[in-house]
Design an enzyme around this catalytic site. Structure first.
Site, PDB file in Angstrom:
ATOM      1  N   LYS A 183       0.852  -1.204   0.000  1.00 13.72           N
ATOM      2  CA  LYS A 183       0.000   0.000   0.000  1.00 13.72           C
ATOM      3  C   LYS A 183       0.879   1.242   0.000  1.00 13.72           C
ATOM      4  O   LYS A 183       0.668   2.164  -0.784  1.00 13.72           O
ATOM      5  CB  LYS A 183      -0.888  -0.009   1.244  1.00 13.72           C
ATOM      6  CG  LYS A 183      -1.557   1.320   1.561  1.00 13.72           C
ATOM      7  CD  LYS A 183      -2.450   1.256   2.773  1.00 13.72           C
ATOM      8  CE  LYS A 183      -1.739   1.470   4.071  1.00 13.72           C
ATOM      9  NZ  LYS A 183      -1.410   2.867   4.401  1.00 13.72           N
ATOM     10  N   ASN A 184       1.896   1.244   0.865  1.00  8.46           N
ATOM     11  CA  ASN A 184       2.686   2.473   1.060  1.00  8.46           C
ATOM     12  C   ASN A 184       3.735   2.711  -0.009  1.00  8.46           C
ATOM     13  O   ASN A 184       4.426   3.725   0.018  1.00  8.46           O
ATOM     14  CB  ASN A 184       3.317   2.479   2.460  1.00  8.46           C
ATOM     15  CG  ASN A 184       2.255   2.657   3.525  1.00  8.46           C
ATOM     16  OD1 ASN A 184       1.104   2.965   3.223  1.00  8.46           O
ATOM     17  ND2 ASN A 184       2.625   2.440   4.773  1.00  8.46           N
ATOM     18  N   CYS A 211      -4.966  12.533  12.795  1.00 10.37           N
ATOM     19  CA  CYS A 211      -5.601  11.211  12.690  1.00 10.37           C
ATOM     20  C   CYS A 211      -5.440  10.540  14.046  1.00 10.37           C
ATOM     21  O   CYS A 211      -4.823  11.078  14.955  1.00 10.37           O
ATOM     22  CB  CYS A 211      -4.976  10.393  11.562  1.00 10.37           C
ATOM     23  SG  CYS A 211      -3.428   9.681  12.029  1.00 10.37           S
ATOM     24  N   ARG A 252       0.464  14.496  13.059  1.00 19.12           N
ATOM     25  CA  ARG A 252       1.014  14.204  11.715  1.00 19.12           C
ATOM     26  C   ARG A 252       1.024  15.444  10.822  1.00 19.12           C
ATOM     27  O   ARG A 252       0.372  15.508   9.796  1.00 19.12           O
ATOM     28  CB  ARG A 252       0.238  13.047  11.089  1.00 19.12           C
ATOM     29  CG  ARG A 252       0.382  11.793  11.939  1.00 19.12           C
ATOM     30  CD  ARG A 252      -0.330  10.616  11.367  1.00 19.12           C
ATOM     31  NE  ARG A 252       0.349  10.121  10.171  1.00 19.12           N
ATOM     32  CZ  ARG A 252      -0.124   9.105   9.449  1.00 19.12           C
ATOM     33  NH1 ARG A 252      -1.266   8.542   9.794  1.00 19.12           N
ATOM     34  NH2 ARG A 252       0.521   8.694   8.379  1.00 19.12           N
ATOM     35  N   LEU A 260       7.315  19.668   7.062  1.00 18.01           N
ATOM     36  CA  LEU A 260       8.582  19.395   6.359  1.00 18.01           C
ATOM     37  C   LEU A 260       8.360  19.281   4.850  1.00 18.01           C
ATOM     38  O   LEU A 260       9.216  19.671   4.057  1.00 18.01           O
ATOM     39  CB  LEU A 260       9.225  18.124   6.915  1.00 18.01           C
ATOM     40  CG  LEU A 260       9.582  18.201   8.402  1.00 18.01           C
ATOM     41  CD1 LEU A 260      10.153  16.878   8.895  1.00 18.01           C
ATOM     42  CD2 LEU A 260      10.573  19.337   8.659  1.00 18.01           C
ATOM     43  N   ASP A 275       4.874   0.457  12.067  1.00 19.22           N
ATOM     44  CA  ASP A 275       3.658  -0.196  11.570  1.00 19.22           C
ATOM     45  C   ASP A 275       3.540  -1.645  12.016  1.00 19.22           C
ATOM     46  O   ASP A 275       2.528  -2.286  11.748  1.00 19.22           O
ATOM     47  CB  ASP A 275       3.608  -0.130  10.041  1.00 19.22           C
ATOM     48  CG  ASP A 275       3.373   1.282   9.553  1.00 19.22           C
ATOM     49  OD1 ASP A 275       3.536   1.536   8.351  1.00 19.22           O
ATOM     50  OD2 ASP A 275       3.047   2.146  10.393  1.00 19.22           O
ATOM     51  N   ILE A 288       7.937   7.019  16.998  1.00 17.62           N
ATOM     52  CA  ILE A 288       7.595   7.766  15.785  1.00 17.62           C
ATOM     53  C   ILE A 288       6.341   8.613  15.963  1.00 17.62           C
ATOM     54  O   ILE A 288       6.331   9.805  15.648  1.00 17.62           O
ATOM     55  CB  ILE A 288       7.378   6.793  14.588  1.00 17.62           C
ATOM     56  CG1 ILE A 288       8.590   5.911  14.375  1.00 17.62           C
ATOM     57  CG2 ILE A 288       6.985   7.569  13.328  1.00 17.62           C
ATOM     58  CD1 ILE A 288       9.791   6.600  13.793  1.00 17.62           C
ATOM     59  N   ARG A 341      -8.532  -0.656   4.640  1.00 19.86           N
ATOM     60  CA  ARG A 341      -7.646   0.341   4.026  1.00 19.86           C
ATOM     61  C   ARG A 341      -6.292  -0.267   3.677  1.00 19.86           C
ATOM     62  O   ARG A 341      -5.604   0.215   2.784  1.00 19.86           O
ATOM     63  CB  ARG A 341      -7.417   1.498   5.007  1.00 19.86           C
ATOM     64  CG  ARG A 341      -8.664   2.252   5.355  1.00 19.86           C
ATOM     65  CD  ARG A 341      -8.363   3.475   6.159  1.00 19.86           C
ATOM     66  NE  ARG A 341      -7.394   4.329   5.460  1.00 19.86           N
ATOM     67  CZ  ARG A 341      -7.069   5.552   5.874  1.00 19.86           C
ATOM     68  NH1 ARG A 341      -7.609   6.031   6.967  1.00 19.86           N
ATOM     69  NH2 ARG A 341      -6.214   6.280   5.206  1.00 19.86           N
TER      70      ARG A 341
HETATM   71  C1  EPZ Z   1       4.250   6.871   6.433  1.00 15.77           C
HETATM   72  O1  EPZ Z   1       3.453   7.885   7.004  1.00 15.77           O
HETATM   73  C2  EPZ Z   1       3.346   5.663   6.294  1.00 15.77           C
HETATM   74  N1  EPZ Z   1       2.240   5.998   5.399  1.00 15.77           N
HETATM   75  C3  EPZ Z   1       2.824   5.256   7.676  1.00 15.77           C
HETATM   76  O2  EPZ Z   1       2.049   4.075   7.512  1.00 15.77           O
HETATM   77  C4  EPZ Z   1       4.016   4.944   8.568  1.00 15.77           C
HETATM   78  O3  EPZ Z   1       3.551   4.633   9.870  1.00 15.77           O
HETATM   79  C5  EPZ Z   1       4.956   6.167   8.631  1.00 15.77           C
HETATM   80  O4  EPZ Z   1       5.347   6.539   7.301  1.00 15.77           O
HETATM   81  C6  EPZ Z   1       6.220   5.889   9.433  1.00 15.77           C
HETATM   82  O5  EPZ Z   1       6.909   4.808   8.882  1.00 15.77           O
HETATM   83  C7  EPZ Z   1       2.469   6.024   4.051  1.00 15.77           C
HETATM   84  O6  EPZ Z   1       3.567   5.790   3.584  1.00 15.77           O
HETATM   85  C8  EPZ Z   1       1.297   6.357   3.191  1.00 15.77           C
HETATM   86  P1  EPZ Z   1       6.176  10.251   8.507  1.00 15.77           P
HETATM   87  P2  EPZ Z   1       3.991   9.401   7.015  1.00 15.77           P
HETATM   88  O7  EPZ Z   1       6.058  11.515   7.716  1.00 15.77           O
HETATM   89  O8  EPZ Z   1       4.884   9.645   5.867  1.00 15.77           O
HETATM   90  C9  EPZ Z   1       6.411  13.614  11.819  1.00 15.77           C
HETATM   91  C10 EPZ Z   1       0.219   2.676   7.770  1.00 15.77           C
HETATM   92  O9  EPZ Z   1      -0.206   2.105   8.773  1.00 15.77           O
HETATM   93  N2  EPZ Z   1       6.344  14.574  10.705  1.00 15.77           N
HETATM   94  O10 EPZ Z   1       7.335   9.350   8.242  1.00 15.77           O
HETATM   95  O11 EPZ Z   1       2.805  10.293   7.200  1.00 15.77           O
HETATM   96  C11 EPZ Z   1       5.139  12.800  11.969  1.00 15.77           C
HETATM   97  O12 EPZ Z   1       4.205  13.502  12.765  1.00 15.77           O
HETATM   98  C12 EPZ Z   1       0.658   4.115   7.858  1.00 15.77           C
HETATM   99  O13 EPZ Z   1       0.348   2.148   6.639  1.00 15.77           O
HETATM  100  C13 EPZ Z   1       6.423  15.931  10.971  1.00 15.77           C
HETATM  101  O14 EPZ Z   1       6.530  16.349  12.129  1.00 15.77           O
HETATM  102  O15 EPZ Z   1       4.850   9.417   8.340  1.00 15.77           O
HETATM  103  C14 EPZ Z   1       5.633  11.538  12.644  1.00 15.77           C
HETATM  104  O16 EPZ Z   1       5.728  11.773  14.041  1.00 15.77           O
HETATM  105  C15 EPZ Z   1       0.388   4.695   9.232  1.00 15.77           C
HETATM  106  N3  EPZ Z   1       6.369  16.818   9.937  1.00 15.77           N
HETATM  107  C16 EPZ Z   1       7.041  11.356  12.068  1.00 15.77           C
HETATM  108  O17 EPZ Z   1       7.411  12.628  11.528  1.00 15.77           O
HETATM  109  C17 EPZ Z   1       6.251  16.415   8.634  1.00 15.77           C
HETATM  110  O18 EPZ Z   1       6.219  17.265   7.716  1.00 15.77           O
HETATM  111  C18 EPZ Z   1       7.136  10.338  10.949  1.00 15.77           C
HETATM  112  O19 EPZ Z   1       6.094  10.635  10.052  1.00 15.77           O
HETATM  113  C19 EPZ Z   1       6.181  15.023   8.378  1.00 15.77           C
HETATM  114  C20 EPZ Z   1       6.243  14.133   9.430  1.00 15.77           C
END
Ligand code: EPZ
Length: 421
Positions: free
Chosen positions: A22-23, A116, A121, A125, A309, A331, A401
């Site tokens: 999915k990701n 969410c 989230r 960045l 995850d 995370i 999902r």
């Molecule tokens: C991706 O989410 C995945 N989703 C998530 O999978 C996964 O849990 C996550 O990466 C971590 O591995 C997809 O790829 C579609 P992040 P993402 O940006 O990219 C903070 C699932 O179950 N952050 O790596 O949204 C954020 O709040 C889903 O399949 C900022 O502060 O996660 C988090 O604490 C759930 N500012 C951390 O970084 C930003 O601009 C990591 O988030 C971006 C992120």
């Protein structure tokens, strides 16, 4: 509202084909926007989030056709440059159209994703990275308004950008944007997840010039245009990990097909530490266990460390393992929503900040529980597989999902599970 009914106690045995990730599929579908051509994908899972993304792309003007696991996307005639709130609020990953729209068309209007269940989230960045590449960005009425009309040739310009947090979709958005920028972009502290690498491989097949994907420094040399390509989506390592835990928890013997063990090192290591037997070949992973597993400490962190995850799934495993274990989530700030539901099944868990202390109990008791987010739902399915009696899981749209044909695949392995509409 659909529910899942699970009668605990079955031992899982047999083979299961793991679906496309999915990701990886989500950013790769959005990458189609970068080329006035057709992108042909295979191994695309049939999931709610994929359908949502296809709807969003169709709204923008991409001609999307699906035949089984194949999806073709023709982005040669785009009509809109926006991602409306109604669509983005159901799926945060919609933010992944921002980079491609801005890179190819010089403007984009994308709804800010809300928070969410697992945390706020933010996407700061993503925005700061695009600003580093010259984009003018304002936030108005809950929308991100981005433009490069003021720049030479109205194109983003290459930049060096250090992400002060490892962000998966942030890395993906900026990598896609940089493919059509003027000059070289260097993304530092980039995410190294296999899904980032799969996206990079797809972009390279579309004519992008990218090196370093899979390391924490990715270099993208902008090109004038991208073209169509064919790409097969990498397997879903989180779906795979979920079935591996299911096999271990039920003292079963399950072989996963269509997987690459080297993307699951941290998960395999922890399963072996728990006492499961894990044997890997080029395309398969076999998981066996006898008797009770040992509790294992878990600490999530960016790839290649233990994936967030998979945190909920291992917590389920620890609830019935021998001993006491700590599960630390580094995370997301609120990814313990499954704890209360597991406690309804008789689990002994105490939360202290971002760490949960899990004391293994001999068995769980079936009950009615509620899914709160995708991986929490999977954790409750795992608990239901071993709980005594029947477990009913409500709000399983969360599961749909991210898990393709979950009850069919589990039933084929011997689980007593059915969906009631
Ligand atoms: C991706 O989410 C995945 N989703 C998530 O999978 C996964 O849990 C996550 O990466 C971590 O591995 C997809 O790829 C579609 P992040 P993402 O940006 O990219 C903070 C699932 O179950 N952050 O790596 O949204 C954020 O709040 C889903 O399949 C900022 O502060 O996660 C988090 O604490 C759930 N500012 C951390 O970084 C930003 O601009 C990591 O988030 C971006 C992120």
């Amino acid at each position: 509202m659909d529910k899942l009914l699970i009668q605990g106690g079955a031992t899982l045995r047999g083979e299961v084909k793991i679906s496309g990730a999915k990701n990886a599929a989500l950013p790769i579908l959005c990458a189609a926007l970068l080329a006035p051509d057709t992108l042909q994908l295979s191994n695309v899972p049939q999931l709610k989030d994929i359908a949502t993304t296809k709807q969003l792309l169709a709204h923008i003007g991409v001609l999307v056709e699906r035949h089984g696991d194949r999806v073709s996307l023709d982005a040669s005639h785009i009509q809109h440059l926006d991602a409306p709130y109604e669509m983005v609020k159901t799926m945060r990953a919609s933010i992944l159209v921002l980079g491609p729209l801005l890179a190819r068309f010089g403007e984009a209007k994308v709804s800010l994703p809300g928070g969410c269940a697992i945390g706020s989230r933010p996407v700061d960045l993503h925005i700061k990275g695009l600003q580093a590449m010259g984009a003018e960005i304002s936030i108005e009425h809950g929308y991100i308004l981005a433009s490069t009309k003021h720049l030479p040739h109205q194109r983003l310009r290459g930049a060096r950008y250090y992400m002060d947090l490892v962000t998966v979709t942030g890395t993906e958005n900026l990598m896609m944007a940089a493919t059509l920028a003027d000059g070289v972009t260097i993304l530092e502290n980039a995410a190294k997840e296999p899904e980032v690498v799969d996206l990079a491989n797809c972009l390279i097949s579309m004519g992008a010039d990218i090196s370093g994907a899979g390391t924490d420094v990715i270099t993208i040399r902008g090109v004038a245009a991208l073209h169509g390509a064919q790409h097969s989506v990498v397997f879903d390592r989180i779906e795979a990990g979920t079935y591996m835990v299911a096999a271990a928890m039920t003292a079963g013997d399950v072989t996963l097909q269509g997987v690459q063990a080297n993307m699951l090192d941290a998960v395999i290591e922890k399963l072996r530490e728990a006492g499961a037997q894990v044997d890997c070949t080029e395309q398969t992973i076999r998981v066996r266990s006898q008797g009770r597993l040992q509790a294992v400490n878990i600490r999530t962190a960016p790839h290649p460390a233990f994936p967030t995850d998979m945190q909920a799934q291992f917590m389920a495993m620890n609830t019935v393992a021998e001993g006491v274990a700590k599960v630390t989530e580094t995370i997301f700030e609120n990814r313990f929503m499954h704890v209360q539901e597991l406690q309804r099944l008789g689990a002994k868990i105490e939360i202290d900040g971002n760490t949960a202390l899990v004391r293994g109990v001999p068995s769980l008791d079936g009950a009615t529980v509620m899914a709160t987010d995708l991986r929490a739902s999977a954790c409750l399915v795992l608990a239901g597989l071993v709980a005594q009696g029947q477990t009913t899981i409500e709000r399983i749209y969360h599961l749909d999902r991210g898990y393709e044909m979950l009850e069919e695949k589990l039933s084929a392995l011997g689980a007593n599970i059915k969906r009631n509409h």
